[in-house]
Motif scaffolding. Sequence first.
Motif, PDB file in Angstrom:
ATOM      1  N   GLN A 349      48.448 -23.451  38.856  1.00 31.35           N
ATOM      2  CA  GLN A 349      49.802 -22.922  38.660  1.00 31.35           C
ATOM      3  C   GLN A 349      50.558 -22.743  39.965  1.00 31.35           C
ATOM      4  OE1 GLN A 349      49.968 -19.398  36.263  1.00 31.35           O
ATOM      5  NE2 GLN A 349      49.348 -20.452  34.392  1.00 31.35           N
ATOM      6  N   LEU A 350      49.873 -22.330  41.023  1.00 28.11           N
ATOM      7  CA  LEU A 350      50.560 -22.061  42.284  1.00 28.11           C
ATOM      8  C   LEU A 350      51.156 -23.332  42.874  1.00 28.11           C
ATOM      9  CD1 LEU A 350      51.220 -19.913  44.417  1.00 28.11           C
ATOM     10  CD2 LEU A 350      49.054 -20.497  45.551  1.00 28.11           C
ATOM     11  N   HIS A 357      54.486 -28.215  34.071  1.00 28.92           N
ATOM     12  CA  HIS A 357      54.916 -27.082  33.242  1.00 28.92           C
ATOM     13  C   HIS A 357      55.638 -27.557  31.984  1.00 28.92           C
ATOM     14  CE1 HIS A 357      53.942 -23.759  36.023  1.00 28.92           C
ATOM     15  NE2 HIS A 357      54.196 -24.642  36.981  1.00 28.92           N
ATOM     16  N   LEU A 358      56.326 -28.689  32.079  1.00 36.42           N
ATOM     17  CA  LEU A 358      57.065 -29.230  30.938  1.00 36.42           C
ATOM     18  C   LEU A 358      56.180 -30.058  30.005  1.00 36.42           C
ATOM     19  CD1 LEU A 358      60.279 -30.360  32.868  1.00 36.42           C
ATOM     20  CD2 LEU A 358      60.048 -28.372  31.358  1.00 36.42           C
ATOM     21  N   ASP A 391      53.089 -15.669  34.428  1.00 34.24           N
ATOM     22  CA  ASP A 391      53.699 -16.302  33.259  1.00 34.24           C
ATOM     23  C   ASP A 391      54.149 -17.725  33.624  1.00 34.24           C
ATOM     24  OD1 ASP A 391      56.689 -16.394  31.525  1.00 34.24           O
ATOM     25  OD2 ASP A 391      54.759 -16.241  30.522  1.00 34.24           O
ATOM     26  N   ARG A 392      53.678 -18.695  32.859  1.00 34.67           N
ATOM     27  CA  ARG A 392      53.936 -20.093  33.190  1.00 34.67           C
ATOM     28  C   ARG A 392      55.425 -20.426  33.106  1.00 34.67           C
ATOM     29  NH1 ARG A 392      50.625 -24.242  29.701  1.00 34.67           N
ATOM     30  NH2 ARG A 392      48.948 -22.898  30.447  1.00 34.67           N
ATOM     31  N   HIS A 393      56.116 -19.912  32.116  1.00 31.02           N
ATOM     32  CA  HIS A 393      57.548 -20.206  31.963  1.00 31.02           C
ATOM     33  C   HIS A 393      58.362 -19.581  33.093  1.00 31.02           C
ATOM     34  CE1 HIS A 393      56.824 -21.939  28.017  1.00 31.02           C
ATOM     35  NE2 HIS A 393      56.105 -20.867  27.701  1.00 31.02           N
ATOM     36  N   LYS A 394      57.955 -18.388  33.501  1.00 31.72           N
ATOM     37  CA  LYS A 394      58.656 -17.733  34.605  1.00 31.72           C
ATOM     38  C   LYS A 394      58.433 -18.502  35.909  1.00 31.72           C
ATOM     39  CE  LYS A 394      60.949 -14.379  36.566  1.00 31.72           C
ATOM     40  NZ  LYS A 394      62.409 -14.232  36.334  1.00 31.72           N
ATOM     41  N   GLU A 480      44.538 -14.091  40.603  1.00 30.24           N
ATOM     42  CA  GLU A 480      45.099 -15.436  40.555  1.00 30.24           C
ATOM     43  C   GLU A 480      44.119 -16.367  39.855  1.00 30.24           C
ATOM     44  OE1 GLU A 480      46.025 -17.105  44.307  1.00 30.24           O
ATOM     45  OE2 GLU A 480      46.344 -19.104  43.503  1.00 30.24           O
ATOM     46  N   PRO A 481      44.572 -17.138  38.848  1.00 28.78           N
ATOM     47  CA  PRO A 481      43.650 -18.033  38.141  1.00 28.78           C
ATOM     48  C   PRO A 481      43.214 -19.178  39.032  1.00 28.78           C
ATOM     49  CG  PRO A 481      45.906 -18.419  37.422  1.00 28.78           C
ATOM     50  CD  PRO A 481      45.945 -17.228  38.342  1.00 28.78           C
ATOM     51  N   ASP A 482      41.898 -19.439  39.066  1.00 27.06           N
ATOM     52  CA  ASP A 482      41.352 -20.555  39.828  1.00 27.06           C
ATOM     53  C   ASP A 482      41.376 -21.810  38.984  1.00 27.06           C
ATOM     54  OD1 ASP A 482      40.823 -19.030  42.034  1.00 27.06           O
ATOM     55  OD2 ASP A 482      38.841 -18.418  41.307  1.00 27.06           O
TER      56      ASP A 482
END
Length: 506
Positions: A349-350, A357-358, A391-394, A480-482
Amino acid sequence: MPASKRRKSSDPKGGEQKCCSSMKKRSSGTKNEAKKKPNGDRSRKGERSKCCGADDKSNRRRNSIRQKNKGKPKHSRKTKEDSRSAEEAKEKEKEKEKKKEKDADKKKEKDKDKDKDKEKKKSRRKKNGISRMHPPSPSPANEPPKPPPLQPQEKLRFDNDKKLAMGLKFTVKDMEVTVLKLLGSGGFGDVYLVEDQKQSRYAMKTEYDRVGSASRMKMEVKAYDKINKAKKANAGCGSRLLSFFGSGAVENLKFFLMSLVGPSVEDLIVKYEICYGTALRLSIECFDGIVDLHNCGFVHRDIKPENYSIGLNEERRKVYLVDLGMVVRVIDDKEKGPLTSKYDFIGTQLYAPRTSHLGNVQTRRDDLESWLYSCVDIFAPNKLPWSREHDRHKILELKEEFFRNPPKDALSQMPSQFEDILKKIDSIGIHEKPDYKALHELLEQAAKDEEIDFDEPFEWEMGEAKKNGFGGDKKKPEDEPDCENTQMSVLMQQPNNDAAAKAIAL
């Protein structure tokens, strides 16, 4: 022929009978009737021959000539063309004979040269006292050591932690390697340090009990195989990608061998306080690794500092792009590939691009976007606006805002050329080939402005970590997700050094 000279046939009763030719008009009818019957003349000729003496010499002569000419063409006269072709054939035969004579002369000359060479060799042998039948046996000191024969593949053995037992041997192509130690573990497998019969060391990546779409090793092996072929075809291609030494499978375990590299860039920038020049050098090296991968026909889809490793020994100032478990082929045309991905999200995600994301298919542009986020994190740790967001959308909204209004607090710690790099990456089309040359020129200009010395040792080559340096402390958030696909790496010392190897695993 006058009637007086015609031969008369005698009647058997003794009376004279007129020649049948005199009765021709009576028996044949009118001239018109004779014309209608084409065979009439032939029959009359036959009658005439019979009645005029068929046994005479002239008839016998004709019959003998006819028998001789049976089966021969009617026109046996030679034409001019036939005579010309015969002359040409004779000339060709003469030319062939001349060629044969020339070839024979050449063979004789070659044989003479061979005989001379043989005589010279014999004279040399006599001078040196060497016998042809008994050549000198090579001395054991000069003979290269023969490798021991390959042993059959051992059955898998595991320790208490369900890892491969140390000392277990694997056969890859014509090479046998022994497991020395575990370097690290990740969500998709383990990485081990192995050694072959010549004491050369490699990294062996394994994947246990994964089949179908759950396995990532199949695509990774294909990618490394194609990269190896590209390296053989072009020496300068793929210089920042690992070498591949073969793959195999034992029971439910799949594995392959690759080059051994040092620690990841992520480990180093966490442990050491790096200077401005080191941050720029790392950014350029990471960019070159992406270009090498794209030129080989693949998109990485998980660009981040964890997936770059430092080289060893002579290549200790080179950065390698590793972990190709998520690569896909480059798509040049939108008609050749789908627009949407079958996965909701791929990457970390980072550093993941907006395309991920889309839920769309990632292309070369997306690798460069992830590289840009990685550069910001190297120059200004924890300065990405979404570094604390979950949050992925944020996160997607913050990344879109990053390109609309670049954050000054992050870019102020980077060379000014990165503002132009950001705009160029944002303007690249989905399937468009990036202008790598223009981007690289901007990075080179930044290095010139800062007078960067690329031969200068890195901070980790000095031995001790710096407490106060450029960039501040880089710490990972605890929550933080790895990424599931974590790259293991090892820092090996010089082969002549007897000190123990230092393993650094994520």
